[in-house]
Design a protein around this motif. Structure first.
Motif, PDB file in Angstrom:
ATOM      1  N   LEU A 308      38.347  55.377  27.112  1.00 45.57           N
ATOM      2  CA  LEU A 308      37.093  55.972  27.569  1.00 45.57           C
ATOM      3  C   LEU A 308      37.194  56.428  29.015  1.00 45.57           C
ATOM      4  O   LEU A 308      36.698  57.503  29.381  1.00 45.57           O
ATOM      5  N   LEU A 309      37.837  55.614  29.842  1.00 40.73           N
ATOM      6  CA  LEU A 309      37.980  55.963  31.259  1.00 40.73           C
ATOM      7  C   LEU A 309      38.768  57.261  31.425  1.00 40.73           C
ATOM      8  O   LEU A 309      38.353  58.177  32.139  1.00 40.73           O
ATOM      9  N   LEU A 310      39.904  57.332  30.735  1.00 44.74           N
ATOM     10  CA  LEU A 310      40.751  58.528  30.835  1.00 44.74           C
ATOM     11  C   LEU A 310      40.039  59.740  30.252  1.00 44.74           C
ATOM     12  O   LEU A 310      40.141  60.856  30.785  1.00 44.74           O
ATOM     13  N   THR A 311      39.304  59.531  29.145  1.00 41.23           N
ATOM     14  CA  THR A 311      38.574  60.637  28.516  1.00 41.23           C
ATOM     15  C   THR A 311      37.566  61.247  29.467  1.00 41.23           C
ATOM     16  O   THR A 311      37.457  62.477  29.578  1.00 41.23           O
ATOM     17  N   GLN A 312      36.792  60.398  30.166  1.00 42.41           N
ATOM     18  CA  GLN A 312      35.752  60.914  31.060  1.00 42.41           C
ATOM     19  C   GLN A 312      36.359  61.674  32.237  1.00 42.41           C
ATOM     20  O   GLN A 312      35.840  62.714  32.635  1.00 42.41           O
ATOM     21  N   LEU A 313      37.454  61.169  32.780  1.00 41.73           N
ATOM     22  CA  LEU A 313      38.118  61.891  33.874  1.00 41.73           C
ATOM     23  C   LEU A 313      38.655  63.233  33.394  1.00 41.73           C
ATOM     24  O   LEU A 313      38.504  64.260  34.075  1.00 41.73           O
ATOM     25  N   ALA A 314      39.280  63.228  32.220  1.00 39.21           N
ATOM     26  CA  ALA A 314      39.829  64.474  31.674  1.00 39.21           C
ATOM     27  C   ALA A 314      38.724  65.460  31.335  1.00 39.21           C
ATOM     28  O   ALA A 314      38.882  66.671  31.520  1.00 39.21           O
ATOM     29  N   LEU A 315      37.582  64.963  30.853  1.00 36.28           N
ATOM     30  CA  LEU A 315      36.468  65.836  30.485  1.00 36.28           C
ATOM     31  C   LEU A 315      35.938  66.600  31.699  1.00 36.28           C
ATOM     32  O   LEU A 315      35.726  67.814  31.644  1.00 36.28           O
ATOM     33  N   ILE A 316      35.728  65.889  32.805  1.00 33.76           N
ATOM     34  CA  ILE A 316      35.200  66.537  34.015  1.00 33.76           C
ATOM     35  C   ILE A 316      36.217  67.501  34.600  1.00 33.76           C
ATOM     36  O   ILE A 316      35.872  68.631  34.987  1.00 33.76           O
ATOM     37  N   LEU A 317      37.507  67.095  34.652  1.00 38.90           N
ATOM     38  CA  LEU A 317      38.531  68.002  35.176  1.00 38.90           C
ATOM     39  C   LEU A 317      38.686  69.219  34.270  1.00 38.90           C
ATOM     40  O   LEU A 317      38.915  70.340  34.758  1.00 38.90           O
ATOM     41  N   THR A 318      38.528  69.045  32.965  1.00 38.63           N
ATOM     42  CA  THR A 318      38.540  70.173  32.024  1.00 38.63           C
ATOM     43  C   THR A 318      37.445  71.172  32.376  1.00 38.63           C
ATOM     44  O   THR A 318      37.680  72.389  32.418  1.00 38.63           O
ATOM     45  N   GLY A 319      36.237  70.655  32.623  1.00 39.30           N
ATOM     46  CA  GLY A 319      35.124  71.534  32.984  1.00 39.30           C
ATOM     47  C   GLY A 319      35.372  72.291  34.271  1.00 39.30           C
ATOM     48  O   GLY A 319      35.096  73.500  34.361  1.00 39.30           O
ATOM     49  N   ILE A 430      37.455  65.788  20.756  1.00 41.16           N
ATOM     50  CA  ILE A 430      38.858  66.201  20.618  1.00 41.16           C
ATOM     51  C   ILE A 430      39.686  65.646  21.770  1.00 41.16           C
ATOM     52  O   ILE A 430      40.811  65.166  21.587  1.00 41.16           O
ATOM     53  N   ILE A 431      39.134  65.695  22.982  1.00 38.71           N
ATOM     54  CA  ILE A 431      39.812  65.111  24.148  1.00 38.71           C
ATOM     55  C   ILE A 431      40.014  63.618  23.939  1.00 38.71           C
ATOM     56  O   ILE A 431      41.074  63.060  24.270  1.00 38.71           O
ATOM     57  N   GLN A 432      39.002  62.952  23.383  1.00 37.10           N
ATOM     58  CA  GLN A 432      39.119  61.512  23.126  1.00 37.10           C
ATOM     59  C   GLN A 432      40.228  61.214  22.126  1.00 37.10           C
ATOM     60  O   GLN A 432      41.003  60.280  22.302  1.00 37.10           O
ATOM     61  N   ILE A 437      46.025  59.129  21.474  1.00 41.01           N
ATOM     62  CA  ILE A 437      47.389  59.322  20.997  1.00 41.01           C
ATOM     63  C   ILE A 437      48.400  59.345  22.146  1.00 41.01           C
ATOM     64  O   ILE A 437      49.568  59.006  21.968  1.00 41.01           O
ATOM     65  N   LEU A 438      47.959  59.714  23.354  1.00 42.73           N
ATOM     66  CA  LEU A 438      48.886  59.759  24.482  1.00 42.73           C
ATOM     67  C   LEU A 438      49.396  58.377  24.861  1.00 42.73           C
ATOM     68  O   LEU A 438      50.354  58.252  25.614  1.00 42.73           O
ATOM     69  N   GLY A 439      48.769  57.337  24.311  1.00 32.46           N
ATOM     70  CA  GLY A 439      49.272  55.987  24.539  1.00 32.46           C
ATOM     71  C   GLY A 439      50.675  55.788  24.010  1.00 32.46           C
ATOM     72  O   GLY A 439      51.403  54.895  24.473  1.00 32.46           O
ATOM     73  N   ILE A 440      51.088  56.590  23.042  1.00 32.69           N
ATOM     74  CA  ILE A 440      52.455  56.493  22.511  1.00 32.69           C
ATOM     75  C   ILE A 440      53.480  56.780  23.605  1.00 32.69           C
ATOM     76  O   ILE A 440      54.618  56.304  23.560  1.00 32.69           O
ATOM     77  N   LEU A 441      53.069  57.542  24.620  1.00 33.87           N
ATOM     78  CA  LEU A 441      53.977  57.868  25.726  1.00 33.87           C
ATOM     79  C   LEU A 441      54.029  56.763  26.778  1.00 33.87           C
ATOM     80  O   LEU A 441      54.717  56.902  27.785  1.00 33.87           O
ATOM     81  N   GLY A 442      53.305  55.669  26.573  1.00 29.92           N
ATOM     82  CA  GLY A 442      53.363  54.552  27.507  1.00 29.92           C
ATOM     83  C   GLY A 442      52.123  54.361  28.344  1.00 29.92           C
ATOM     84  O   GLY A 442      52.061  53.440  29.157  1.00 29.92           O
ATOM     85  N   THR A 469      40.014  52.994  16.653  1.00 30.42           N
ATOM     86  CA  THR A 469      40.128  54.315  17.284  1.00 30.42           C
ATOM     87  C   THR A 469      39.278  55.346  16.557  1.00 30.42           C
ATOM     88  O   THR A 469      38.581  56.150  17.182  1.00 30.42           O
ATOM     89  N   ALA A 470      39.334  55.314  15.223  1.00 30.15           N
ATOM     90  CA  ALA A 470      38.538  56.256  14.428  1.00 30.15           C
ATOM     91  C   ALA A 470      37.046  56.048  14.667  1.00 30.15           C
ATOM     92  O   ALA A 470      36.289  57.013  14.840  1.00 30.15           O
ATOM     93  N   LEU A 471      36.587  54.791  14.684  1.00 28.81           N
ATOM     94  CA  LEU A 471      35.172  54.497  14.928  1.00 28.81           C
ATOM     95  C   LEU A 471      34.748  54.959  16.309  1.00 28.81           C
ATOM     96  O   LEU A 471      33.638  55.488  16.496  1.00 28.81           O
ATOM     97  N   LEU A 472      35.630  54.790  17.293  1.00 27.87           N
ATOM     98  CA  LEU A 472      35.324  55.236  18.651  1.00 27.87           C
ATOM     99  C   LEU A 472      35.181  56.758  18.694  1.00 27.87           C
ATOM    100  O   LEU A 472      34.255  57.292  19.317  1.00 27.87           O
ATOM    101  N   ASN A 473      36.071  57.457  18.001  1.00 27.74           N
ATOM    102  CA  ASN A 473      36.001  58.918  17.968  1.00 27.74           C
ATOM    103  C   ASN A 473      34.749  59.410  17.247  1.00 27.74           C
ATOM    104  O   ASN A 473      34.111  60.377  17.677  1.00 27.74           O
ATOM    105  N   ILE A 474      34.405  58.727  16.150  1.00 28.21           N
ATOM    106  CA  ILE A 474      33.185  59.090  15.424  1.00 28.21           C
ATOM    107  C   ILE A 474      31.966  58.876  16.311  1.00 28.21           C
ATOM    108  O   ILE A 474      31.024  59.674  16.320  1.00 28.21           O
ATOM    109  N   GLY A 475      31.972  57.782  17.082  1.00 26.21           N
ATOM    110  CA  GLY A 475      30.860  57.511  17.992  1.00 26.21           C
ATOM    111  C   GLY A 475      30.710  58.571  19.065  1.00 26.21           C
ATOM    112  O   GLY A 475      29.592  59.036  19.347  1.00 26.21           O
ATOM    113  N   ILE A 476      31.831  58.986  19.663  1.00 21.29           N
ATOM    114  CA  ILE A 476      31.791  60.035  20.694  1.00 21.29           C
ATOM    115  C   ILE A 476      31.340  61.363  20.089  1.00 21.29           C
ATOM    116  O   ILE A 476      30.554  62.104  20.687  1.00 21.29           O
TER     117      ILE A 476
END
Length: 498
Positions: A308-319, A430-432, A437-442, A469-476
């Motif tokens: 969630l933390l990374l998603t919110q930062l990425a969302l604002i920088l995306t905008g 979609i960002i979420q 999935i980027l967690g696979i990279l460490g 993860t799926a429930l979190l994405n559905i919630g967002i």
């Protein structure tokens, strides 16, 4: 004019924007945005040097990898669109909507990791990893297209003909072009997803890209990326309706290999591997609850927080990136020659999957949240900038309209801001998904714990974490739709942000 500006600043959309910015600023102290490599500038220099002399001489069968990428994408999208078309007819049923939302909420790479445990490197792994979430997405979008289509001819014909005849002769022809347009776009998405599947071992471009990156052979990296960009850029020329049947007939022979499906593996996966450990040991409910509580506190909860933390930062920088970039492709700001470079840059950014961008930045900056935030923002910012730039070109301007920065700040941005917010909130889920999935990279999002569980052959834990993860994405996704509804933000015909 002053009152309009004042009203604009007091609007709910403006307040929601500031609220999300405040949330992102509050997340900053808890985010690891450090650069951990010894000499990132030297690594960047080597990466750029590879661009000056791209080479495929050291790559074994590069064009075969390209064909594999195309074949998986074609078959995955074709099967997904066929199943999605059937499900679209049943999308009014609550159960179908729930199943589709659940399938869509799990990223293709997570599906690939699951099916690798069942089928190994059999082609079914790649086909199902693409086909399942794509079928759910097609079902949703096709159902929306049918719902919004003109039904007058259909209602007239169905009075004197059966439902099936009326559907195929009156309703489907009215929306067919919308189906074709959206399916063509999903093929481009399928090519990106197919390439990324190579990072988990399937023989697509991603496999050779990851190998070249890890070995530091950047000339090969750029050669493969250029091949991929050319593949995406020329899609309108080689994807022809008359050729598609031949492509689909040949694709199974391209992806075929000598892997054999083990039915013992399939049976063990469903009857043992994904069954929680306390149940396999015939332990009681209290042990099962303790197992789940320990998994949730030690892995799921930290993964959820970081996701969630990374998603919110990425969302604002995306905008921010989208608002800065969209003028470069708008005729309101640049001439045709200037827009050409803007379009080229945005095509490269949105054609490069977030996973590959994050992989590149991890090599340059080391493991932290910074590569993930920047990769997500660059890719999604380019998509939204493209859409907003295209939308801005339809704005009528007075002959005496201001120019330059004043046109941007006081004329165009206020008039495109609603559409910009609609696209941004639409990309939120979609960002979420990509963040996880980027967690696979460490990076310590949910994907990190899922990948660790799979590596340790603790598939029961992995499946539970994927479900979370799926429930979190559905919630967002639900929250995003609620906000768009409250603010009356409409995507309109631009469904290619799905």
């Amino acid at each position: 004019m002053v009152s309009n500006k004042s009203s604009y600043r007091r609007s709910p959309r403006w307040k929601v924007s500031w609220l999300f910015i405040a949330i992102a600023l509050a997340c900053l102290p808890f985010a690891d945005l450090s650069i951990n490599t010894y000499d990132p500038w030297a690594e960047l220099g080597r990466l750029l040097a590879g661009l000056l002399q791209p080479s495929i001489s050291g790559i074994e069968k590069p064009f075969f990898a390209l064909l594999q990428t195309v074949a998986f994408a074609l078959l995955g999208v074709a099967s997904g669109s066929l199943v999605g078309f059937i499900l679209a007819q049943l999308f009014h049923l609550r159960l179908v909507r729930i199943v589709c939302a659940s399938l869509r909420a799990v990223h293709e790479l997570f599906w690939a990791l699951i099916f690798l445990q069942i089928f190994g490197f059999h082609p079914l792994t790649g086909l199902l990893a693409l086909g399942l979430p794509y079928a759910a997405t097609f079902a949703k979008v096709y159902a929306e297209i049918l719902e919004e289509g003109d039904r007058r001819a259909y209602e007239t014909i169905r009075r004197n003909a059966g439902l099936t005849s009326a559907f195929f002769y009156a309703r489907l022809p009215c929306v067919w072009q919308h189906f074709v347009t959206y399916t063509s776009y999903r093929l481009e998405c399928g090519l990106r997803s197919s390439a990324v599947l190579g990072f988990v071992g399937l023989p697509t471009l991603g496999y050779y890209l990851s190998t070249a990156f890890m070995e530091g052979i950047y000339a090969e990296v750029w050669a493969l990326l250029i091949l991929f960009y050319l593949l995406i850029a020329t899609i309108r020329y080689w994807v022809r309706p008359k050729l598609l049947p031949f492509y689909l007939l040949g694709a199974p022979f391209i992806i075929a290999n000598d892997s054999v499906i083990s039915f013992d593996n399939i049976a063990r996966f469903f009857t043992q591997d994904i069954v929680p450990l306390p149940l396999r040991r015939d332990e009681g409910f209290s042990e099962l609850w303790q197992w789940f509580a320990e998994l949730f506190v030690n892995e799921a909860l930290p993964g959820i927080v970081n996701t969630l933390l990374l998603t919110q930062l990425a969302l604002i920088l995306t905008g921010i990136i989208a608002l800065l970039w969209f003028p470069f492709i708008s005729k309101l700001f640049f001439d045709r020659f200037g827009r050409l470079f803007g379009h080229l840059f945005l095509v490269v950014m949105r054609s490069t999957p977030e996973y590959i961008l994050a992989f590149i930045l991890l090599i340059l900056w080391g493991p932290s949240m910074l590569p993930a935030v920047v990769a997500l923002a660059l890719h999604n910012g380019a998509i939204i900038a493209h859409l907003v730039g295209r939308y801005s070109e339809a704005l009528p301007l007075r002959l005496d309209a201001v120019t330059g920065i004043n046109r941007y700040a006081f004329e165009v941005v206020p008039r495109t801001y609603n559409q910009f917010l609609a696209y941004l909130f639409y990309r939120w889920e979609i960002i979420q998904r990509e963040t996880a999935i980027l967690g696979i990279l460490g990076i310590s999002t949910l994907g990190f714990y899922i990948d660790s569980a799979i590596q340790d052959i603790r598939l029961d834990r992995a499946v539970v974490l994927i479900a979370i993860t799926a429930l979190l994405n559905i919630g967002i996704d639900g929250l995003s739709r609620m906000i768009r509804s409250r603010l009356r933000l409409s995507i309109g015909p631009q469904r290619d942000t799905e």
